[in-house]
Write a protein that holds these residues in place. Structure first.
Motif, PDB file in Angstrom:
ATOM      1  N   ASN A  57     -12.607   6.946   8.627  1.00  0.00           N
ATOM      2  CA  ASN A  57     -13.450   5.772   8.388  1.00  0.00           C
ATOM      3  C   ASN A  57     -14.941   6.101   8.478  1.00  0.00           C
ATOM      4  O   ASN A  57     -15.704   5.809   7.552  1.00  0.00           O
ATOM      5  N   SER A  58     -15.352   6.720   9.596  1.00  0.00           N
ATOM      6  CA  SER A  58     -16.787   6.901   9.835  1.00  0.00           C
ATOM      7  C   SER A  58     -17.334   8.134   9.131  1.00  0.00           C
ATOM      8  O   SER A  58     -18.400   8.070   8.474  1.00  0.00           O
ATOM      9  N   ARG A 117      -8.712   8.389  13.096  1.00  0.00           N
ATOM     10  CA  ARG A 117      -9.239   7.191  12.443  1.00  0.00           C
ATOM     11  C   ARG A 117     -10.763   7.305  12.251  1.00  0.00           C
ATOM     12  O   ARG A 117     -11.301   6.897  11.229  1.00  0.00           O
ATOM     13  N   LYS A 118     -11.418   7.890  13.214  1.00  0.00           N
ATOM     14  CA  LYS A 118     -12.874   8.049  13.123  1.00  0.00           C
ATOM     15  C   LYS A 118     -13.250   8.985  11.981  1.00  0.00           C
ATOM     16  O   LYS A 118     -14.220   8.726  11.235  1.00  0.00           O
ATOM     17  N   ASP A 169      -8.948   4.717  -4.519  1.00  0.00           N
ATOM     18  CA  ASP A 169      -9.189   5.136  -3.139  1.00  0.00           C
ATOM     19  C   ASP A 169      -8.265   6.291  -2.739  1.00  0.00           C
ATOM     20  O   ASP A 169      -8.685   7.213  -2.016  1.00  0.00           O
ATOM     21  N   SER A 227       0.813  -1.215   0.000  1.00  0.00           N
ATOM     22  CA  SER A 227       0.000   0.000   0.000  1.00  0.00           C
ATOM     23  C   SER A 227       0.847   1.266   0.000  1.00  0.00           C
ATOM     24  O   SER A 227       0.306   2.367  -0.138  1.00  0.00           O
ATOM     25  N   LYS A 240     -15.754   8.032   5.106  1.00  0.00           N
ATOM     26  CA  LYS A 240     -15.862   6.720   4.432  1.00  0.00           C
ATOM     27  C   LYS A 240     -14.725   6.489   3.424  1.00  0.00           C
ATOM     28  O   LYS A 240     -14.943   6.051   2.292  1.00  0.00           O
ATOM     29  N   PHE A 246      -3.524   3.525   0.996  1.00  0.00           N
ATOM     30  CA  PHE A 246      -4.787   2.970   0.515  1.00  0.00           C
ATOM     31  C   PHE A 246      -4.504   1.727  -0.339  1.00  0.00           C
ATOM     32  O   PHE A 246      -3.371   1.454  -0.738  1.00  0.00           O
ATOM     33  N   ARG A 247      -5.560   0.976  -0.623  1.00  0.00           N
ATOM     34  CA  ARG A 247      -5.405  -0.295  -1.328  1.00  0.00           C
ATOM     35  C   ARG A 247      -5.211  -0.119  -2.839  1.00  0.00           C
ATOM     36  O   ARG A 247      -4.668  -0.990  -3.496  1.00  0.00           O
ATOM     37  N   HIS A 275     -11.858   4.575   4.145  1.00  0.00           N
ATOM     38  CA  HIS A 275     -11.352   3.226   4.344  1.00  0.00           C
ATOM     39  C   HIS A 275      -9.846   3.104   4.054  1.00  0.00           C
ATOM     40  O   HIS A 275      -9.447   2.414   3.125  1.00  0.00           O
ATOM     41  N   PRO A 276      -9.015   3.793   4.831  1.00  0.00           N
ATOM     42  CA  PRO A 276      -7.569   3.677   4.643  1.00  0.00           C
ATOM     43  C   PRO A 276      -7.058   2.311   5.084  1.00  0.00           C
ATOM     44  O   PRO A 276      -7.708   1.620   5.889  1.00  0.00           O
ATOM     45  N   ARG A 277      -5.941   1.948   4.569  1.00  0.00           N
ATOM     46  CA  ARG A 277      -5.324   0.663   4.952  1.00  0.00           C
ATOM     47  C   ARG A 277      -4.439   0.847   6.176  1.00  0.00           C
ATOM     48  O   ARG A 277      -4.481   0.050   7.115  1.00  0.00           O
TER      49      ARG A 277
END
Length: 238
Positions: free
Chosen positions: A159-160, A155-156, A188, A135, A163, A183-184, A165-167
């Motif tokens: 992600n929340s 992180r919140k 992203d 990554s 949205k 990221f993947r 969605h980190p790796r």
């Protein structure tokens, strides 16, 4: 008596006539001799003149041997000169080309040595060129973070709230002042750049940009060890 005298007279006349005839014959013979002599002289002159002309023609037809010999000598000398020049060109080395070849060899040798040195140095980013997924290729740097936030809050947000969605998330500082986020895939990562760059969070305007992958820790450690060996001759001997 008259008869006798007449006979004598006739004999005398006949004798005169004979003498005259003989004289004429002698004169004619002398003329013929002179004519024959003149003819012989003329014939001799003609023969001499003919011989002279024939000799002159033969002389003209004879080749000029002196000029021919000179021409042959000149051809031989010119041929020898050309042969010597060709032999000299073949035997003499081309010093310019030799020097150029030598310089090219030196440059090529130096280039090979430099390449060998470069090959010997460990590539800190070689893992990103492998087929194995990492990554680190899709990485961003997030800066200008608000004061007094923690890792969990970051992180919140990612992600929340957004949205994304980190790796991986790696915050730098305590409290963190910036963070590296991977990221993947490229999609992203580009989405995160668009959402985070200029995003207002807790009174701060966030900045996001692409980041270089991290160096391979093993290769970095190996390179650091080689540098220490070069700087410490006692250690290198041991």
């Amino acid at each position: 008596m008259e008869v006798i005298a007449k006979v004598k007279q006739e004999q005398s006349d006949h004798h005169k006539e004979s003498l005259d005839v003989n004289h004429d014959n002698d004169v004619n013979m002398e003329v013929d001799k002179e004519t024959d002599s003149n003819s012989c002289d003329n014939l001799g002159s003609s023969l001499v003149e003919s011989d002279r002309k024939i000799k002159e023609e033969n002389v003209k037809e004879e080749p000029d041997l002196s000029n021919s010999c000179n021409s042959v000598d000149n051809l031989v000398v010119e041929s020898d000169r050309k042969i010597k020049e060709e032999n000299i060109k073949k035997e003499e080395p081309d010093l310019c080309n030799s020097n150029n070849d030598m310089n090219n060899s030196i440059v090529e040798s130096d280039s090979k040595e430099e390449n060998n040195v470069k090959r010997e140095e460990p590539d800190l980013y070689s893992y990103t060129k492998l087929d194995d997924f990492t990554s680190e290729i899709f990485k961003i740097e997030l800066g200008n973070l608000p004061n007094f936030i923690g890792y969990g809050q970051l992180r919140k947000l990612l992600n929340s709230n957004l949205k994304l969605h980190p790796r991986k998330v790696k915050a730098i500082g305590n409290p963190p002042h910036f963070a590296f986020i991977t990221f993947r895939n490229e999609k992203d990562r580009d989405k995160a750049l668009k959402e985070l760059n200029g995003y207002q969070w807790k009174g701060k305007t966030l900045s996001a940009k692409k980041a270089n992958p991290a160096a391979d820790p093993m290769a970095k450690k190996r390179k650091a060890g080689e540098s220490e060996d070069c700087s410490d001759p006692k250690k290198s001997k041991n």
